[in-house]
Scaffold this motif. Structure first.
Motif, PDB file in Angstrom:
ATOM      1  N   PHE A 298      11.596  12.663 -14.753  1.00 36.15           N
ATOM      2  CA  PHE A 298      10.566  11.641 -14.064  1.00 36.15           C
ATOM      3  C   PHE A 298       9.000  12.282 -14.711  1.00 36.15           C
ATOM      4  O   PHE A 298       8.803  13.399 -15.182  1.00 36.15           O
ATOM      5  N   SER A 299       8.179  11.413 -14.397  1.00 38.07           N
ATOM      6  CA  SER A 299       6.905  11.539 -14.793  1.00 38.07           C
ATOM      7  C   SER A 299       6.197  12.709 -13.949  1.00 38.07           C
ATOM      8  O   SER A 299       6.415  12.496 -12.661  1.00 38.07           O
ATOM      9  N   SER A 302       4.378  11.214 -10.878  1.00 37.51           N
ATOM     10  CA  SER A 302       5.162  10.248  -9.894  1.00 37.51           C
ATOM     11  C   SER A 302       5.691  10.973  -8.858  1.00 37.51           C
ATOM     12  O   SER A 302       5.522  12.345  -8.633  1.00 37.51           O
ATOM     13  N   ASP A 381       8.903   6.160  -8.466  1.00 32.39           N
ATOM     14  CA  ASP A 381       7.898   5.770  -9.171  1.00 32.39           C
ATOM     15  C   ASP A 381       6.412   5.638  -8.717  1.00 32.39           C
ATOM     16  O   ASP A 381       5.575   5.538  -9.236  1.00 32.39           O
ATOM     17  N   ARG A 383       2.758   6.541  -7.397  1.00 33.76           N
ATOM     18  CA  ARG A 383       1.891   7.542  -8.267  1.00 33.76           C
ATOM     19  C   ARG A 383       1.307   8.555  -7.060  1.00 33.76           C
ATOM     20  O   ARG A 383       1.640   8.280  -5.852  1.00 33.76           O
ATOM     21  N   ASP A 403      15.260   6.115  -4.058  1.00 32.22           N
ATOM     22  CA  ASP A 403      15.357   5.418  -5.660  1.00 32.22           C
ATOM     23  C   ASP A 403      15.254   3.740  -5.409  1.00 32.22           C
ATOM     24  O   ASP A 403      15.079   3.477  -4.257  1.00 32.22           O
ATOM     25  N   LYS A 404      15.672   3.173  -6.408  1.00 30.81           N
ATOM     26  CA  LYS A 404      15.472   1.656  -6.214  1.00 30.81           C
ATOM     27  C   LYS A 404      16.507   1.043  -5.377  1.00 30.81           C
ATOM     28  O   LYS A 404      16.476  -0.074  -4.938  1.00 30.81           O
TER      29      LYS A 404
END
Length: 424
Positions: A298-299, A302, A381, A383, A403-404
């Motif tokens: 992961f970023s 995020s 995800d 920010r 999650d999604k």
């Protein structure tokens, strides 16, 4: 001279002082104070004397304190023949001027790094009534008083002492001194007292690490056990983290990383080269490695990049007693826990129970009856800025990450958000 009372002095005061032979003739001058930590770390074993007429390249001789008595004027005099002088081997002793003066030490009580300006000594009579004397190490001077003694060295001792005594002393008792051995090749035996160091807050240890010079910093960090090192590493900036582990082998770093919060561990490894990161991961236990590898995907900006996978989750039908049992078995950092999460078989979040409610409720009460009224979550995800806004808007202590498929995958703690804001 028969000593009936203790006489205070210091390393700065006695450096260069004359030493007389048994006949009263000056035989040399003090060049160092030798301590044998393995035998007696609280007393000076002997003074190193540079003999009259010897060249600079000639090693000073060791005059044991047991061979010394003080004259009526307070001068050091050898009891017997000068043949009893020994020549010490290299690095055989801890030398007070070389190994202490101007060195950085840790005042764990003040939670800071200080510099040694002088070492206070006390001449005291032997307790056995033999008439012998000992030279005890009383404390280290870390304030202006010790600096004045050294700055005015060469002036009459009475004048220097009179001026120095006008300045408030700032000392650390010798038994509380933590000397950092900055050169592993030197035989300095006084080490950090791990018991006191481990009782300090990780943030205090981190602050000390950041204040130290590189060699001392590394020596201190290397002396910490894995759990304390992990906690301290989480508190320092990424650049400092990289410096602290730079000289450690992958196996040693892996042991520390395994003790870190998975999210913090992932943040650390993401700052390293891929080769270095992979080598460390390879040395980790499979379970911890998988947790960290998942987070590395992961970023950093995020929600998932800020979360930890260390949390306590139970089924919707669990009771307060079940929760207490789960907390007792929890292997993560219990100090960071604020809530328990109720998850269905599909891993979807059903409710959040603040830990404080467990204290006020009986063991047979179902957790589902204690949940907060409104569920606030963040997508993996999301920010970092939005995450901070959610914490502020809803006054959150923790924020579940989903999650999604709406399955819970981690938790963001308030301290993670605070760290993020500090970085900005």
């Amino acid at each position: 001279m028969t000593m009936n009372a203790n006489i205070r002095t210091s390393v700065a005061t006695l450096m260069g002082a004359a030493v007389m032979d048994a006949r009263g003739t000056t035989m040399g001058r003090v060049s160092e104070f030798a301590v044998s930590p393995m035998e007696d770390s609280g007393h000076v074993r002997g003074v190193l004397v540079r003999l009259q007429g010897s060249g600079r390249k000639t090693k000073p001789s060791l005059l044991p304190i047991s061979e010394i008595h003080l004259t009526e004027t307070g001068e050091m005099q050898l009891k017997g023949d000068a043949a009893s002088l020994l020549v010490p081997g290299d690095d055989e002793f801890l030398l007070l001027e070389r190994d202490l003066l101007d060195q950085q030490i840790i005042d764990v009580h003040g939670h800071k790094v200080v510099r040694v300006n002088d070492v206070d000594l006390v001449w005291e009579p032997e307790k056995d009534g033999s008439g012998g004397i000992k030279l005890r190490i009383a404390e280290v001077e870390v304030g202006v008083r010790g600096a004045i003694r050294r700055l005015l060295k060469g002036l009459p001792a009475s004048a220097v002492d009179g001026l120095a005594c006008r300045v408030k002393s700032s000392v650390i008792p010798w038994e509380f001194v933590d000397l950092i051995d900055r050169d592993p090749g030197r035989r300095v035996k006084l080490k950090i007292e791990q018991e006191r160091l481990s009782r300090m807050h990780p943030a205090d240890i981190a602050e000390i690490l950041e204040e130290l010079a590189p060699a001392e910093r590394q020596a201190l960090f290397n002396s910490l056990d894995e759990e304390v090192a992990a906690e301290a590493l989480e508190e320092v900036e990424p650049k400092m983290q990289k410096l602290l582990i730079a000289d450690l082998d992958s196996e040693s770093v892996a042991g520390i990383v395994e003790e870190m919060d998975p999210g913090a561990a992932a943040d650390l490894l993401s700052e390293l080269t891929e080769e270095r990161s992979d080598a460390i991961l390879e040395e980790m236990d499979p379970e911890e490695r998988q947790e960290v590898e998942d987070l590395l995907e992961f970023s950093a900006d995020s929600a998932a990049g800020r979360m930890t996978t260390d949390y306590v989750a139970l089924g919707p039908g669990a009771t307060v007693a079940n929760a207490i049992a789960a907390l007792q078995e929890y292997e993560g950092d219990v100090e960071t826990l604020t809530d328990i999460y109720l998850l269905g078989e599909d891993e979807k979040l059903h409710g959040i129970v603040p830990l404080v409610k467990l204290v006020l409720t009986g063991g047979d009460v179902e957790l589902a009856t204690l949940t907060t009224g409104h569920l606030v979550t963040a997508h993996v995800d999301e920010r970092a800025k939005k995450v901070a806004e959610l914490f502020d808007k809803y006054n959150l202590r923790s924020l579940p990450v989903v999650d999604k498929e709406k399955k819970m995958v981690g938790v963001i703690l308030a301290e993670h958000v605070i760290a993020q804001l500090r970085e900005r």
